[in-house]
Design an enzyme around this catalytic site. Structure first.
Site, PDB file in Angstrom:
ATOM      1  N   GLN A   1      75.127  56.081  13.837  1.00  0.00           N
ATOM      2  CA  GLN A   1      74.243  56.634  12.805  1.00  0.00           C
ATOM      3  C   GLN A   1      74.793  57.916  12.171  1.00  0.00           C
ATOM      4  O   GLN A   1      74.540  58.182  11.001  1.00  0.00           O
ATOM      5  CB  GLN A   1      72.873  56.915  13.449  1.00  0.00           C
TER       6      GLN A   1
ATOM      7  N   TYR B   1      77.308  51.953  24.239  1.00  0.00           N
ATOM      8  CA  TYR B   1      76.883  52.700  23.044  1.00  0.00           C
ATOM      9  C   TYR B   1      77.950  52.584  21.955  1.00  0.00           C
ATOM     10  O   TYR B   1      79.091  53.014  22.133  1.00  0.00           O
ATOM     11  CB  TYR B   1      76.622  54.181  23.380  1.00  0.00           C
TER      12      TYR B   1
ATOM     13  N   TRP C   1      64.862  58.899  29.874  1.00  0.00           N
ATOM     14  CA  TRP C   1      65.302  58.612  28.492  1.00  0.00           C
ATOM     15  C   TRP C   1      64.132  58.353  27.534  1.00  0.00           C
ATOM     16  O   TRP C   1      63.030  58.045  27.967  1.00  0.00           O
ATOM     17  CB  TRP C   1      66.315  57.488  28.447  1.00  0.00           C
TER      18      TRP C   1
ATOM     19  N   PRO D   1      62.327  60.462  25.639  1.00  0.00           N
ATOM     20  CA  PRO D   1      61.140  61.293  25.865  1.00  0.00           C
ATOM     21  C   PRO D   1      60.215  61.330  24.640  1.00  0.00           C
ATOM     22  O   PRO D   1      59.027  61.614  24.765  1.00  0.00           O
ATOM     23  CB  PRO D   1      61.724  62.683  26.156  1.00  0.00           C
TER      24      PRO D   1
ATOM     25  N   ALA E   1      59.875  58.622  22.705  1.00  0.00           N
ATOM     26  CA  ALA E   1      59.692  57.204  22.361  1.00  0.00           C
ATOM     27  C   ALA E   1      60.400  56.895  21.028  1.00  0.00           C
ATOM     28  O   ALA E   1      59.798  56.364  20.093  1.00  0.00           O
ATOM     29  CB  ALA E   1      58.211  56.829  22.317  1.00  0.00           C
TER      30      ALA E   1
ATOM     31  N   ARG F   1      65.149  56.255  12.889  1.00  0.00           N
ATOM     32  CA  ARG F   1      65.633  55.253  13.836  1.00  0.00           C
ATOM     33  C   ARG F   1      64.882  53.931  13.698  1.00  0.00           C
ATOM     34  O   ARG F   1      65.481  52.868  13.706  1.00  0.00           O
ATOM     35  CB  ARG F   1      65.496  55.780  15.265  1.00  0.00           C
TER      36      ARG F   1
ATOM     37  N   GLU G   1      64.706  72.300  17.185  1.00  0.00           N
ATOM     38  CA  GLU G   1      63.253  72.243  17.442  1.00  0.00           C
ATOM     39  C   GLU G   1      62.993  71.817  18.886  1.00  0.00           C
ATOM     40  O   GLU G   1      62.169  72.412  19.593  1.00  0.00           O
ATOM     41  CB  GLU G   1      62.614  71.238  16.470  1.00  0.00           C
TER      42      GLU G   1
HETATM   43  P1  NDP Z   1      64.158  60.254  21.891  1.00  0.00           P
HETATM   44  O1  NDP Z   1      63.031  59.403  22.304  1.00  0.00           O
HETATM   45  O2  NDP Z   1      63.965  61.720  21.948  1.00  0.00           O
HETATM   46  O3  NDP Z   1      64.584  59.803  20.426  1.00  0.00           O
HETATM   47  C1  NDP Z   1      65.550  60.519  19.721  1.00  0.00           C
HETATM   48  C2  NDP Z   1      65.436  60.227  18.233  1.00  0.00           C
HETATM   49  O4  NDP Z   1      64.147  60.635  17.746  1.00  0.00           O
HETATM   50  C3  NDP Z   1      66.448  61.002  17.425  1.00  0.00           C
HETATM   51  O5  NDP Z   1      67.695  60.391  17.377  1.00  0.00           O
HETATM   52  C4  NDP Z   1      65.751  61.091  16.078  1.00  0.00           C
HETATM   53  O6  NDP Z   1      65.867  59.820  15.435  1.00  0.00           O
HETATM   54  C5  NDP Z   1      64.304  61.316  16.502  1.00  0.00           C
HETATM   55  N1  NDP Z   1      63.989  62.740  16.737  1.00  0.00           N
HETATM   56  C6  NDP Z   1      64.354  63.509  17.792  1.00  0.00           C
HETATM   57  N2  NDP Z   1      63.858  64.750  17.684  1.00  0.00           N
HETATM   58  C7  NDP Z   1      63.149  64.787  16.533  1.00  0.00           C
HETATM   59  C8  NDP Z   1      62.394  65.794  15.885  1.00  0.00           C
HETATM   60  N3  NDP Z   1      62.266  67.004  16.424  1.00  0.00           N
HETATM   61  N4  NDP Z   1      61.792  65.480  14.711  1.00  0.00           N
HETATM   62  C9  NDP Z   1      61.915  64.248  14.176  1.00  0.00           C
HETATM   63  N5  NDP Z   1      62.614  63.249  14.736  1.00  0.00           N
HETATM   64  C10 NDP Z   1      63.231  63.514  15.917  1.00  0.00           C
HETATM   65  O7  NDP Z   1      65.444  59.980  22.814  1.00  0.00           O
HETATM   66  P2  NDP Z   1      66.506  58.764  22.811  1.00  0.00           P
HETATM   67  O8  NDP Z   1      65.814  57.470  22.678  1.00  0.00           O
HETATM   68  O9  NDP Z   1      67.586  59.093  21.862  1.00  0.00           O
HETATM   69  O10 NDP Z   1      67.037  58.879  24.297  1.00  0.00           O
HETATM   70  C11 NDP Z   1      67.778  60.040  24.698  1.00  0.00           C
HETATM   71  C12 NDP Z   1      69.008  59.584  25.461  1.00  0.00           C
HETATM   72  O11 NDP Z   1      68.614  58.821  26.604  1.00  0.00           O
HETATM   73  C13 NDP Z   1      69.958  58.643  24.716  1.00  0.00           C
HETATM   74  O12 NDP Z   1      70.813  59.306  23.825  1.00  0.00           O
HETATM   75  C14 NDP Z   1      70.715  58.023  25.863  1.00  0.00           C
HETATM   76  O13 NDP Z   1      71.679  58.932  26.362  1.00  0.00           O
HETATM   77  C15 NDP Z   1      69.627  57.854  26.906  1.00  0.00           C
HETATM   78  N6  NDP Z   1      69.054  56.481  26.867  1.00  0.00           N
HETATM   79  C16 NDP Z   1      69.248  55.700  27.975  1.00  0.00           C
HETATM   80  C17 NDP Z   1      68.783  54.421  28.030  1.00  0.00           C
HETATM   81  C18 NDP Z   1      69.026  53.607  29.252  1.00  0.00           C
HETATM   82  O14 NDP Z   1      68.765  52.390  29.247  1.00  0.00           O
HETATM   83  N7  NDP Z   1      69.508  54.189  30.319  1.00  0.00           N
HETATM   84  C19 NDP Z   1      68.074  53.808  26.889  1.00  0.00           C
HETATM   85  C20 NDP Z   1      67.868  54.724  25.776  1.00  0.00           C
HETATM   86  C21 NDP Z   1      68.334  56.008  25.794  1.00  0.00           C
HETATM   87  P3  NDP Z   1      65.845  59.609  13.832  1.00  0.00           P
HETATM   88  O15 NDP Z   1      66.098  60.925  13.169  1.00  0.00           O
HETATM   89  O16 NDP Z   1      66.922  58.611  13.589  1.00  0.00           O
HETATM   90  O17 NDP Z   1      64.492  59.053  13.555  1.00  0.00           O
END
Ligand code: NDP
Length: 327
Positions: free
Chosen positions: A27, A54, A209, A211, A213, A230, A295
């Protein structure tokens, strides 16, 4: 930044850590990836999470380049990889937790990340077609060879984790110390109920992971679908179907009102709620923009706002507290 002990191991993880799923190698571009990794490190984040799957290995390549260029002291950060899904190959030797793939995937991750060892190596899912004995031995041997320091699981059941422990104890092998489950205001069972006996028994750290959603818990979808996010990504339609529901959005709207009263953002409220659980070793953050990461990291300045009264108010909104069996 504060640091938490990972289960009963001697490893301390920063309360917030940073992962690269969807973002690195996909992305966002390399420059932004670099800015994000530096921002996290400068704030005291000591754990960077990655996986072979990934961006089909590209996420590890990007992170490896940044780590090499940054040249941070190797004792100041941890980096992980995860094995199971492979990098896209369809052959039976190119995925799973069999010894061949576990060992080859580790070598490939070391190359892509340009490090001598992985601090944490996760079994990304359970593998029903490989005996647990083979996987535990493979992880133990990688530790003996100095290629990984600790190993863990991701989305394993309590029973599967305990099978690994039993086999490791019987044969004096090194057992997993950590699990990487999904945990957030809408997915709670594994962390709050299923693993509860393991924390008390053999010990278990959690690197949780999604946190937020995948962004739903920031409140940015409260007033309709937000573009360039996303959940707007075509390859993630399955995820959108699962979590972009009237029921969840209805709850997030109420959480946003509560956050407003506390003068913090909805994302910060959701992250602090995760940290409030002492069985969480670290909350894995994800971000596609520097402002998001700022943030999210800033939430740590408001932890005092999450009182018992606020936790109760959140519970009243969520109405999804998992119940521990009473027998
Ligand atoms: P989150 O649930 O925090 O989602 C992150 C996404 O939410 C960002 O990429 C962005 O996406 C959006 N976001 C984050 N902060 C903000 C904000 N302040 N305001 C607005 N939008 C925001 O965490 P992830 O799902 O990314 O999970 C974190 C990590 O956990 C991953 O990178 C990975 O390392 C791990 N993971 C592990 C898994 C496993 O099976 N073991 C599965 C999934 C994740 P956008 O801007 O594109 O909308």
């Amino acid at each position: 930044m504060e640091y938490r002990q990972t289960g009963k191991s001697g490893l301390y993880l920063s309360e917030f850590s940073f992962g690269s799923w969807i973002t690195f190698g996909n992305q966002i571009d390399e420059r932004l990836s670099e800015q994000l990794l530096h921002k996290a490190y400068d704030a005291g984040v000591n754990f960077f999470d990655n996986a072979e799957v990934y961006a089909h290995g590209k996420s590890e390549e990007v992170m490896g380049k940044i780590l090499k260029k940054a040249n941070w002291s190797r004792d100041s950060y941890l980096v992980s990889s995860k094995v199971f899904f492979g990098t896209g190959g369809k052959l039976p030797t190119q995925r799973g937790l069999n010894r061949k793939h576990v060992i080859e995937a580790c070598h490939a991750a070391l190359n892509r990340l340009q490090v001598d060892y992985l601090d944490l190596y996760f079994c990304h899912r359970p593998d029903k077609s490989t005996p647990i004995e083979e996987t535990v031995w493979s992880m133990h041997q990688l530790i003996m060879q100095g290629k990984i320091l600790y190993w863990g699981t991701s989305e394993w059941s309590a029973q599967e984790i305990m099978e690994a422990h039993r086999f490791a104890a019987q044969h004096h092998l090194i057992a997993p110390i950590v699990e990487q489950p999904q945990y957030n205001m809408v997915v709670r069972d594994k962390v709050e109920v299923e693993y509860s006996e393991i924390y008390k028994g053999v010990g278990l750290g959690t690197t949780i992971w999604s946190p937020l959603a995948s962004g739903i818990l920031t409140g940015k979808y409260n007033d309709g679908f937000a573009e360039n996010t996303r959940l707007g990504r075509e390859e993630l339609d399955w995820l959108k179907e699962r979590i972009y529901t009237e029921e969840i959005i209805g709850k997030v709207r109420k959480l946003s009102e509560l956050a407003k009263e506390l003068d913090i953002s909805t994302a910060q409220l959701a992250l602090l709620w995760c940290l409030n659980n002492q069985n969480v070793s670290t909350v894995l953050l994800g971000a596609s923009k520097v402002s998001q990461l700022e943030e999210n990291l800033n939430a740590l300045n408001y932890r005092d706002k999450i009182t018992d009264e606020i936790m109760n108010a959140i519970e009243g909104i969520l109405q999804n507290k998992p119940v521990l069996p009473s027998y």
